[in-house]
Design a protein around this motif. Sequence first.
Motif, PDB file in Angstrom:
ATOM      1  N   ARG A 102       0.841  -1.191   0.000  1.00  0.00           N
ATOM      2  CA  ARG A 102       0.000   0.000   0.000  1.00  0.00           C
ATOM      3  C   ARG A 102       0.881   1.248   0.000  1.00  0.00           C
ATOM      4  NH1 ARG A 102      -5.306  -1.208   1.066  1.00  0.00           N
ATOM      5  NH2 ARG A 102      -5.702  -3.275   1.955  1.00  0.00           N
ATOM      6  N   LEU A 103       0.451   2.265  -0.727  1.00  0.00           N
ATOM      7  CA  LEU A 103       1.236   3.487  -0.827  1.00  0.00           C
ATOM      8  C   LEU A 103       1.505   4.077   0.549  1.00  0.00           C
ATOM      9  CD1 LEU A 103       2.596   5.690  -2.497  1.00  0.00           C
ATOM     10  CD2 LEU A 103       0.361   6.804  -2.730  1.00  0.00           C
ATOM     11  N   ARG A 104       0.541   4.023   1.436  1.00  0.00           N
ATOM     12  CA  ARG A 104       0.752   4.626   2.755  1.00  0.00           C
ATOM     13  C   ARG A 104       1.836   3.893   3.547  1.00  0.00           C
ATOM     14  NH1 ARG A 104      -4.517   2.299   3.694  1.00  0.00           N
ATOM     15  NH2 ARG A 104      -4.470   0.612   5.228  1.00  0.00           N
ATOM     16  N   VAL A 105       1.987   2.597   3.292  1.00  0.00           N
ATOM     17  CA  VAL A 105       3.047   1.844   3.960  1.00  0.00           C
ATOM     18  C   VAL A 105       4.409   2.281   3.445  1.00  0.00           C
ATOM     19  CG1 VAL A 105       4.033  -0.453   4.299  1.00  0.00           C
ATOM     20  CG2 VAL A 105       1.551  -0.122   4.426  1.00  0.00           C
ATOM     21  N   VAL A 106       4.510   2.470   2.134  1.00  0.00           N
ATOM     22  CA  VAL A 106       5.763   2.937   1.545  1.00  0.00           C
ATOM     23  C   VAL A 106       6.099   4.333   2.064  1.00  0.00           C
ATOM     24  CG1 VAL A 106       6.968   3.448  -0.596  1.00  0.00           C
ATOM     25  CG2 VAL A 106       5.364   1.547  -0.514  1.00  0.00           C
ATOM     26  N   ARG A 108       5.108   5.710   4.865  1.00  0.00           N
ATOM     27  CA  ARG A 108       5.448   5.633   6.283  1.00  0.00           C
ATOM     28  C   ARG A 108       6.892   5.181   6.468  1.00  0.00           C
ATOM     29  NH1 ARG A 108       2.493   1.288   8.359  1.00  0.00           N
ATOM     30  NH2 ARG A 108       0.654   2.415   7.708  1.00  0.00           N
ATOM     31  N   THR A 109       7.311   4.216   5.639  1.00  0.00           N
ATOM     32  CA  THR A 109       8.711   3.783   5.694  1.00  0.00           C
ATOM     33  C   THR A 109       9.640   4.938   5.374  1.00  0.00           C
ATOM     34  OG1 THR A 109       8.112   1.530   5.028  1.00  0.00           O
ATOM     35  CG2 THR A 109      10.398   2.204   4.679  1.00  0.00           C
ATOM     36  N   MET A 110       9.292   5.702   4.354  1.00  0.00           N
ATOM     37  CA  MET A 110      10.127   6.827   3.937  1.00  0.00           C
ATOM     38  C   MET A 110      10.197   7.887   5.036  1.00  0.00           C
ATOM     39  SD  MET A 110       9.965   8.635   0.214  1.00  0.00           S
ATOM     40  CE  MET A 110       8.190   8.805   0.301  1.00  0.00           C
ATOM     41  N   GLN A 111       9.082   8.162   5.663  1.00  0.00           N
ATOM     42  CA  GLN A 111       9.041   9.181   6.703  1.00  0.00           C
ATOM     43  C   GLN A 111       9.826   8.774   7.944  1.00  0.00           C
ATOM     44  OE1 GLN A 111       4.812   9.486   7.110  1.00  0.00           O
ATOM     45  NE2 GLN A 111       4.557  10.641   5.196  1.00  0.00           N
ATOM     46  N   GLY A 112       9.884   7.477   8.214  1.00  0.00           N
ATOM     47  CA  GLY A 112      10.563   7.015   9.413  1.00  0.00           C
ATOM     48  C   GLY A 112      12.060   6.867   9.273  1.00  0.00           C
ATOM     49  N   LEU A 113      12.573   6.941   8.049  1.00  0.00           N
ATOM     50  CA  LEU A 113      13.994   6.671   7.842  1.00  0.00           C
ATOM     51  C   LEU A 113      14.890   7.667   8.573  1.00  0.00           C
ATOM     52  CD1 LEU A 113      14.071   5.641   4.086  1.00  0.00           C
ATOM     53  CD2 LEU A 113      14.619   4.198   6.045  1.00  0.00           C
ATOM     54  N   ILE A 177       7.888  -7.584   3.984  1.00  0.00           N
ATOM     55  CA  ILE A 177       7.925  -6.344   3.214  1.00  0.00           C
ATOM     56  C   ILE A 177       6.865  -6.386   2.114  1.00  0.00           C
ATOM     57  CG2 ILE A 177       9.345  -4.788   1.855  1.00  0.00           C
ATOM     58  CD1 ILE A 177      10.243  -5.117   4.780  1.00  0.00           C
ATOM     59  N   PHE A 178       6.960  -7.342   1.220  1.00  0.00           N
ATOM     60  CA  PHE A 178       5.930  -7.586   0.213  1.00  0.00           C
ATOM     61  C   PHE A 178       4.988  -8.656   0.768  1.00  0.00           C
ATOM     62  CE2 PHE A 178       7.939  -5.302  -3.218  1.00  0.00           C
ATOM     63  CZ  PHE A 178       6.956  -5.167  -4.176  1.00  0.00           C
ATOM     64  N   PRO A 179       3.719  -8.353   0.990  1.00  0.00           N
ATOM     65  CA  PRO A 179       2.804  -9.361   1.532  1.00  0.00           C
ATOM     66  C   PRO A 179       2.715 -10.587   0.616  1.00  0.00           C
ATOM     67  CG  PRO A 179       1.825  -7.174   1.657  1.00  0.00           C
ATOM     68  CD  PRO A 179       3.069  -7.039   0.815  1.00  0.00           C
ATOM     69  N   PRO A 180       3.002 -11.778   1.121  1.00  0.00           N
ATOM     70  CA  PRO A 180       2.949 -12.977   0.274  1.00  0.00           C
ATOM     71  C   PRO A 180       1.590 -13.165  -0.401  1.00  0.00           C
ATOM     72  CG  PRO A 180       4.142 -13.475   2.285  1.00  0.00           C
ATOM     73  CD  PRO A 180       3.575 -12.091   2.455  1.00  0.00           C
ATOM     74  N   ALA A 181       0.500 -12.848   0.295  1.00  0.00           N
ATOM     75  CA  ALA A 181      -0.826 -13.032  -0.301  1.00  0.00           C
ATOM     76  C   ALA A 181      -1.012 -12.137  -1.521  1.00  0.00           C
ATOM     77  CB  ALA A 181      -1.913 -12.743   0.736  1.00  0.00           C
ATOM     78  N   LYS A 182      -0.440 -10.927  -1.479  1.00  0.00           N
ATOM     79  CA  LYS A 182      -0.551 -10.021  -2.631  1.00  0.00           C
ATOM     80  C   LYS A 182       0.266 -10.560  -3.804  1.00  0.00           C
ATOM     81  CE  LYS A 182      -2.816  -6.761  -0.314  1.00  0.00           C
ATOM     82  NZ  LYS A 182      -2.163  -5.464  -0.022  1.00  0.00           N
ATOM     83  N   MET A 183       1.453 -11.072  -3.497  1.00  0.00           N
ATOM     84  CA  MET A 183       2.272 -11.650  -4.571  1.00  0.00           C
ATOM     85  C   MET A 183       1.591 -12.880  -5.164  1.00  0.00           C
ATOM     86  SD  MET A 183       6.245 -11.192  -3.356  1.00  0.00           S
ATOM     87  CE  MET A 183       6.116 -11.853  -1.692  1.00  0.00           C
ATOM     88  N   GLU A 184       1.002 -13.694  -4.320  1.00  0.00           N
ATOM     89  CA  GLU A 184       0.290 -14.871  -4.820  1.00  0.00           C
ATOM     90  C   GLU A 184      -0.859 -14.457  -5.730  1.00  0.00           C
ATOM     91  OE1 GLU A 184      -0.838 -16.873  -1.281  1.00  0.00           O
ATOM     92  OE2 GLU A 184       1.178 -17.642  -0.861  1.00  0.00           O
TER      93      GLU A 184
END
Length: 215
Positions: A102-106, A108-113, A177-184
């Motif tokens: 999800r974009l918000r997860v990306v 959030r990662t960027m903001q926390g770095l 990092i990448f949700p396995p269910a989304k990749m599946e």
Amino acid sequence: MQQHWLNRSNSGKLIIYALGWASTPDAVAHIHTPDYDILCLYDYRSISPLTPEDFSGYSHITLFAWSFGVWVSERIASGLPLARAIALNGTPLPVSDEYGMRLRVVLRTMQGLKRVGMAPFNEKTYGGLENMPALQYPDRSIDEKIDELNYLAEQAKADSTPIIPWDKAYIADQDEIFPPAKMEAYWHSRGLGTPFHAYHYPFADPAIVLNELPE
């Protein structure tokens, strides 16, 4: 985008590693494939297509794309005569509610770095900081990694049509990092998706690469 040759002896066979965000060639430096030239791609603060003419001397090119490297490969490697294309813990739609992060997860990662650095991300990526590969190459600054992630998030959030005919897609069962269910969901719709036991970092066991190379 940086390009670094781990081996370049004009062997006629080439491995291209499209590495993930914040990576360096350390991610794959321990994988010994002496019969192959090896090119690592990383640091995606900008990207540009690989020119087929620059690789015309190779009779066999194998692409291993990890994480955001799957999306990057779609942008830069689709014109190459790939003999094999292997995706590892990523999809061509990496910033996606349905098939990626999800974009918000990306964001959030960027903001926390700047506040917490890379340690929390690395802990999840490698299943513990003690599992990180040995460092032989210069690391990049947090500011550079923020710029890279910002570029990837902005560019990859747009819908796009995948071009590369992927031969195999590995999905780690412990990927945080990448949700396995989304990749599946993505890869199964393409008739692909091979589960394996790993965290987001797929190269801890060199067999993930060695088993995909022709005998």
